[in-house]
Design an enzyme around this catalytic site. Sequence first.
Site, PDB file in Angstrom:
ATOM      1  N   ASN A   1       0.827  -1.217   0.000  1.00 41.93           N
ATOM      2  CA  ASN A   1       0.000   0.000   0.000  1.00 41.93           C
ATOM      3  C   ASN A   1       0.861   1.268   0.000  1.00 41.93           C
ATOM      4  O   ASN A   1       0.330   2.372   0.019  1.00 41.93           O
ATOM      5  CB  ASN A   1      -0.980   0.005   1.194  1.00 41.93           C
ATOM      6  CG  ASN A   1      -0.273   0.065   2.532  1.00 41.93           C
ATOM      7  OD1 ASN A   1       0.954   0.206   2.605  1.00 41.93           O
ATOM      8  ND2 ASN A   1      -1.036  -0.038   3.609  1.00 41.93           N
TER       9      ASN A   1
ATOM     10  N   ALA B   1       4.170  -7.301   5.000  1.00 43.15           N
ATOM     11  CA  ALA B   1       3.336  -6.095   5.131  1.00 43.15           C
ATOM     12  C   ALA B   1       2.827  -5.909   6.559  1.00 43.15           C
ATOM     13  O   ALA B   1       1.849  -6.546   6.964  1.00 43.15           O
ATOM     14  CB  ALA B   1       2.166  -6.188   4.158  1.00 43.15           C
TER      15      ALA B   1
ATOM     16  N   ASN C   1      -3.499  -3.510  11.678  1.00 43.89           N
ATOM     17  CA  ASN C   1      -2.728  -3.746  10.439  1.00 43.89           C
ATOM     18  C   ASN C   1      -2.075  -5.128  10.444  1.00 43.89           C
ATOM     19  O   ASN C   1      -2.159  -5.865   9.465  1.00 43.89           O
ATOM     20  CB  ASN C   1      -1.658  -2.665  10.270  1.00 43.89           C
ATOM     21  CG  ASN C   1      -1.142  -2.605   8.841  1.00 43.89           C
ATOM     22  OD1 ASN C   1      -1.895  -2.787   7.889  1.00 43.89           O
ATOM     23  ND2 ASN C   1       0.144  -2.375   8.688  1.00 43.89           N
TER      24      ASN C   1
ATOM     25  N   TYR D   1       3.735  -4.552  19.607  1.00 40.36           N
ATOM     26  CA  TYR D   1       4.241  -4.999  18.306  1.00 40.36           C
ATOM     27  C   TYR D   1       4.558  -6.501  18.353  1.00 40.36           C
ATOM     28  O   TYR D   1       4.103  -7.287  17.518  1.00 40.36           O
ATOM     29  CB  TYR D   1       5.489  -4.181  17.932  1.00 40.36           C
ATOM     30  CG  TYR D   1       6.312  -4.813  16.848  1.00 40.36           C
ATOM     31  CD1 TYR D   1       5.783  -5.003  15.573  1.00 40.36           C
ATOM     32  CD2 TYR D   1       7.616  -5.241  17.086  1.00 40.36           C
ATOM     33  CE1 TYR D   1       6.545  -5.597  14.571  1.00 40.36           C
ATOM     34  CE2 TYR D   1       8.381  -5.834  16.101  1.00 40.36           C
ATOM     35  CZ  TYR D   1       7.837  -6.016  14.844  1.00 40.36           C
ATOM     36  OH  TYR D   1       8.588  -6.612  13.857  1.00 40.36           O
TER      37      TYR D   1
ATOM     38  N   GLY E   1       9.300  -0.480  26.652  1.00 38.49           N
ATOM     39  CA  GLY E   1       9.099  -1.664  25.802  1.00 38.49           C
ATOM     40  C   GLY E   1      10.381  -2.322  25.351  1.00 38.49           C
ATOM     41  O   GLY E   1      10.336  -3.386  24.722  1.00 38.49           O
TER      42      GLY E   1
HETATM   43  N1  LIG Z   1      13.476  -3.952  10.356  1.00 41.83           N
HETATM   44  C1  LIG Z   1      13.697  -4.846  11.330  1.00 41.83           C
HETATM   45  O1  LIG Z   1      14.701  -4.781  12.066  1.00 41.83           O
HETATM   46  C2  LIG Z   1      12.712  -5.986  11.537  1.00 41.83           C
HETATM   47  C3  LIG Z   1      13.019  -6.952  12.504  1.00 41.83           C
HETATM   48  C4  LIG Z   1      12.123  -8.003  12.715  1.00 41.83           C
HETATM   49  C5  LIG Z   1      10.969  -8.113  11.953  1.00 41.83           C
HETATM   50  N2  LIG Z   1      10.704  -7.164  11.006  1.00 41.83           N
HETATM   51  C6  LIG Z   1       9.473  -7.334  10.198  1.00 41.83           C
HETATM   52  O2  LIG Z   1       9.829  -7.349   8.826  1.00 41.83           O
HETATM   53  C7  LIG Z   1       8.786  -6.776   8.033  1.00 41.83           C
HETATM   54  C8  LIG Z   1       9.373  -5.728   7.121  1.00 41.83           C
HETATM   55  O3  LIG Z   1      10.034  -4.733   7.902  1.00 41.83           O
HETATM   56  P1  LIG Z   1      10.713  -3.471   7.213  1.00 41.83           P
HETATM   57  O4  LIG Z   1      11.735  -2.966   8.151  1.00 41.83           O
HETATM   58  O5  LIG Z   1      11.082  -3.810   5.826  1.00 41.83           O
HETATM   59  O6  LIG Z   1       9.480  -2.464   7.231  1.00 41.83           O
HETATM   60  P2  LIG Z   1       8.946  -1.467   6.102  1.00 41.83           P
HETATM   61  O7  LIG Z   1       7.994  -0.561   6.788  1.00 41.83           O
HETATM   62  O8  LIG Z   1      10.076  -0.870   5.362  1.00 41.83           O
HETATM   63  O9  LIG Z   1       8.179  -2.445   5.119  1.00 41.83           O
HETATM   64  C9  LIG Z   1       6.833  -2.832   5.298  1.00 41.83           C
HETATM   65  C10 LIG Z   1       6.137  -2.704   3.943  1.00 41.83           C
HETATM   66  O10 LIG Z   1       4.789  -3.176   4.068  1.00 41.83           O
HETATM   67  C11 LIG Z   1       3.896  -2.220   3.514  1.00 41.83           C
HETATM   68  N3  LIG Z   1       2.632  -2.383   4.250  1.00 41.83           N
HETATM   69  C12 LIG Z   1       2.417  -2.188   5.582  1.00 41.83           C
HETATM   70  N4  LIG Z   1       1.138  -2.469   5.883  1.00 41.83           N
HETATM   71  C13 LIG Z   1       0.538  -2.845   4.722  1.00 41.83           C
HETATM   72  C14 LIG Z   1      -0.779  -3.255   4.399  1.00 41.83           C
HETATM   73  N5  LIG Z   1      -1.753  -3.315   5.313  1.00 41.83           N
HETATM   74  N6  LIG Z   1      -1.054  -3.578   3.113  1.00 41.83           N
HETATM   75  C15 LIG Z   1      -0.087  -3.507   2.158  1.00 41.83           C
HETATM   76  N7  LIG Z   1       1.165  -3.113   2.403  1.00 41.83           N
HETATM   77  C16 LIG Z   1       1.480  -2.789   3.685  1.00 41.83           C
HETATM   78  C17 LIG Z   1       4.577  -0.878   3.704  1.00 41.83           C
HETATM   79  O11 LIG Z   1       4.137   0.121   2.801  1.00 41.83           O
HETATM   80  C18 LIG Z   1       6.050  -1.249   3.471  1.00 41.83           C
HETATM   81  O12 LIG Z   1       6.391  -1.165   2.109  1.00 41.83           O
HETATM   82  C19 LIG Z   1       7.755  -6.243   9.005  1.00 41.83           C
HETATM   83  O13 LIG Z   1       6.697  -7.176   9.054  1.00 41.83           O
HETATM   84  C20 LIG Z   1       8.491  -6.201  10.338  1.00 41.83           C
HETATM   85  O14 LIG Z   1       7.622  -6.430  11.407  1.00 41.83           O
HETATM   86  C21 LIG Z   1      11.535  -6.104  10.786  1.00 41.83           C
HETATM   87  O1  LIG Z   2      17.625   6.839  18.538  1.00 45.27           O
HETATM   88  C1  LIG Z   2      17.768   5.718  19.025  1.00 45.27           C
HETATM   89  C2  LIG Z   2      17.197   4.563  18.428  1.00 45.27           C
HETATM   90  C3  LIG Z   2      17.359   3.338  19.049  1.00 45.27           C
HETATM   91  N1  LIG Z   2      18.064   3.243  20.205  1.00 45.27           N
HETATM   92  C4  LIG Z   2      18.249   1.921  20.840  1.00 45.27           C
HETATM   93  O2  LIG Z   2      18.803   1.047  19.884  1.00 45.27           O
HETATM   94  C5  LIG Z   2      18.362  -0.292  20.137  1.00 45.27           C
HETATM   95  C6  LIG Z   2      17.744  -0.841  18.876  1.00 45.27           C
HETATM   96  O3  LIG Z   2      16.540  -0.114  18.630  1.00 45.27           O
HETATM   97  P1  LIG Z   2      15.803  -0.132  17.215  1.00 45.27           P
HETATM   98  O4  LIG Z   2      16.805   0.033  16.130  1.00 45.27           O
HETATM   99  O5  LIG Z   2      14.654   0.812  17.296  1.00 45.27           O
HETATM  100  O6  LIG Z   2      15.291  -1.635  17.097  1.00 45.27           O
HETATM  101  P2  LIG Z   2      14.433  -2.513  18.120  1.00 45.27           P
HETATM  102  O7  LIG Z   2      13.533  -1.715  18.964  1.00 45.27           O
HETATM  103  O8  LIG Z   2      15.412  -3.440  18.805  1.00 45.27           O
HETATM  104  O9  LIG Z   2      13.495  -3.317  17.120  1.00 45.27           O
HETATM  105  C7  LIG Z   2      13.971  -3.801  15.879  1.00 45.27           C
HETATM  106  O10 LIG Z   2      14.380  -5.123  16.055  1.00 45.27           O
HETATM  107  C8  LIG Z   2      13.339  -5.997  16.462  1.00 45.27           C
HETATM  108  C9  LIG Z   2      13.925  -7.381  16.614  1.00 45.27           C
HETATM  109  O11 LIG Z   2      14.906  -7.409  17.617  1.00 45.27           O
HETATM  110  C10 LIG Z   2      12.263  -5.973  15.385  1.00 45.27           C
HETATM  111  O12 LIG Z   2      11.230  -6.825  15.702  1.00 45.27           O
HETATM  112  C11 LIG Z   2      11.730  -4.583  15.168  1.00 45.27           C
HETATM  113  O13 LIG Z   2      10.799  -4.590  14.093  1.00 45.27           O
HETATM  114  C12 LIG Z   2      12.853  -3.678  14.847  1.00 45.27           C
HETATM  115  O14 LIG Z   2      12.359  -2.344  14.803  1.00 45.27           O
HETATM  116  C13 LIG Z   2      17.375  -0.198  21.312  1.00 45.27           C
HETATM  117  O15 LIG Z   2      18.075  -0.475  22.505  1.00 45.27           O
HETATM  118  C14 LIG Z   2      16.963   1.271  21.324  1.00 45.27           C
HETATM  119  O16 LIG Z   2      16.587   1.739  22.601  1.00 45.27           O
HETATM  120  C15 LIG Z   2      18.647   4.348  20.790  1.00 45.27           C
HETATM  121  O17 LIG Z   2      19.291   4.249  21.826  1.00 45.27           O
HETATM  122  N2  LIG Z   2      18.475   5.554  20.176  1.00 45.27           N
END
Ligand SMILES: NC(=O)c1ccc[n+]([C@@H]2O[C@H](COP(=O)([O-])OP(=O)(O)OC[C@H]3O[C@@H](n4cnc5c(N)ncnc54)[C@H](O)[C@@H]3O)[C@@H](O)[C@H]2O)c1
Ligand SMILES: O=c1ccn([C@@H]2O[C@H](COP(=O)(O)OP(=O)(O)O[C@H]3O[C@H](CO)[C@@H](O)[C@H](O)[C@H]3O)[C@@H](O)[C@H]2O)c(=O)[nH]1
Length: 330
Positions: free
Chosen positions: A32, A74, A92, A141, A284
């Site tokens: 989306n 997503a 979502n 989350y 959190g």
């Molecule tokens: N980034 C991380 O460190 C991390 C860690 C663990 C898990 N994840 C999971 O991996 C997935 C991808 O993360 P990301 O960092 O690439 O996030 P992101 O926000 O870059 O990607 C999510 C994508 O999904 C789309 N989207 C969201 N809701 C939607 C909906 N209802 N319908 C259609 N499209 C939708 C968004 O537009 C976006 O393009 C997520 O599910 C997140 O929970 C991410």
């Molecule tokens: O400005 C900032 C941003 C982050 N942090 C710290 O950096 C660490 C990592 O934070 P962040 O990069 O926000 O990631 P998380 O909250 O650990 O979560 C990420 O990693 C998770 C898995 O461990 C995934 O599920 C989530 O989607 C993804 O956002 C944490 O201790 C935060 O408190 C700071 O100190 N300052």
Amino acid sequence: MSILVLGGAGYIGSHTVDHLCSMGYDVIVADNLETGHKVAVNKDAKFYQGDIRDKEFLIKLFQNEDITDVIHFAAFSIVPESMKDPLKYFDNNTYGMISLLEVMKDFDVKHIVFSSTAATYGEPKQIPIKETDPTIPTNPYGESKLAMEKIMHWSDVAYGIKFVALRYFNVAGAKPDGTIGEDHHPETHLIPVVLEVAAGQRDKLTIFGDDYDTEDGTNVRDYVHVEDLAEAHRLAMEFLRKGNESNVFNLGSSNGFSNKEILSAAREVTRKEIPAEIGPRRPGDPSTLIAASDKARKILGWTPKYDDVHKMIEDAWNFKSTHLNGYGEE
Ligand SMILES: NC(=O)c1ccc[n+]([C@@H]2O[C@H](COP(=O)([O-])OP(=O)(O)OC[C@H]3O[C@@H](n4cnc5c(N)ncnc54)[C@H](O)[C@@H]3O)[C@@H](O)[C@H]2O)c1
Ligand SMILES: O=c1ccn([C@@H]2O[C@H](COP(=O)(O)OP(=O)(O)O[C@H]3O[C@H](CO)[C@@H](O)[C@H](O)[C@H]3O)[C@@H](O)[C@H]2O)c(=O)[nH]1
């Protein structure tokens, strides 16, 4: 035999789509574009714009295309945002999963690879964390994603939809050629925030708390390169295509880095000063998250290529310094 990648315009999704296209798979992307970017989607993939909670949209998509496998990214994924607005996450993420599985059931699509998270564990009882350890999320989350895993489990029992849940730890880096990378508005993840400071777009980094029970008092996280993650999704999809049963895997490097260590690695990579201060804890946040990832290595045959956090920061910096304002669509 097409693979539908939901959320394929997002950070991890776009790297996975790119990898699947490079391996010759037929890829359909639906997104989306709420947090994703159409320009990040490999041109060999077919793109549909729409929301997975919109069942009419999904039904048309499954009618138009010969979809055999779904990779589901997503979702919303920002821990602090989920603490402030949990219902946004259950709507979502969790409702989105129900909508998707209903349509998969009706169209007899039997494979789903799912982005789960280390946030399903909550505050771990032991390090490294194993897949069999208790799951007691400390934020909405993680709770929304754990519920999604359970919904997939019961959909397997009742309808035979097989799933692989990939519980990733902290994802970082970018495609090494710098063409795709992480672009969120606003950035909240540690490494991109640090790099915004390095690029002069923020005054300083605030480290959220230095009174945790860790060596330097700051949170410890396990970082995994986005390119390695992309490969893991392909392996998980192939695992299901071979007829295997549903399964859950951690994806991490099994190394922990404190927030202070990430800051000093980023100073080395960028050669910038990167001013920083200590602020209060962020609600959190678990203290330490480190994966036991031998199960994915053994069963999926996953062999991460980039377990060095300096390389992840270097690739992220390569993308950042060539895309100062991200993809520039907004
Ligand atoms: N980034 C991380 O460190 C991390 C860690 C663990 C898990 N994840 C999971 O991996 C997935 C991808 O993360 P990301 O960092 O690439 O996030 P992101 O926000 O870059 O990607 C999510 C994508 O999904 C789309 N989207 C969201 N809701 C939607 C909906 N209802 N319908 C259609 N499209 C939708 C968004 O537009 C976006 O393009 C997520 O599910 C997140 O929970 C991410
Ligand atoms: O400005 C900032 C941003 C982050 N942090 C710290 O950096 C660490 C990592 O934070 P962040 O990069 O926000 O990631 P998380 O909250 O650990 O979560 C990420 O990693 C998770 C898995 O461990 C995934 O599920 C989530 O989607 C993804 O956002 C944490 O201790 C935060 O408190 C700071 O100190 N300052």
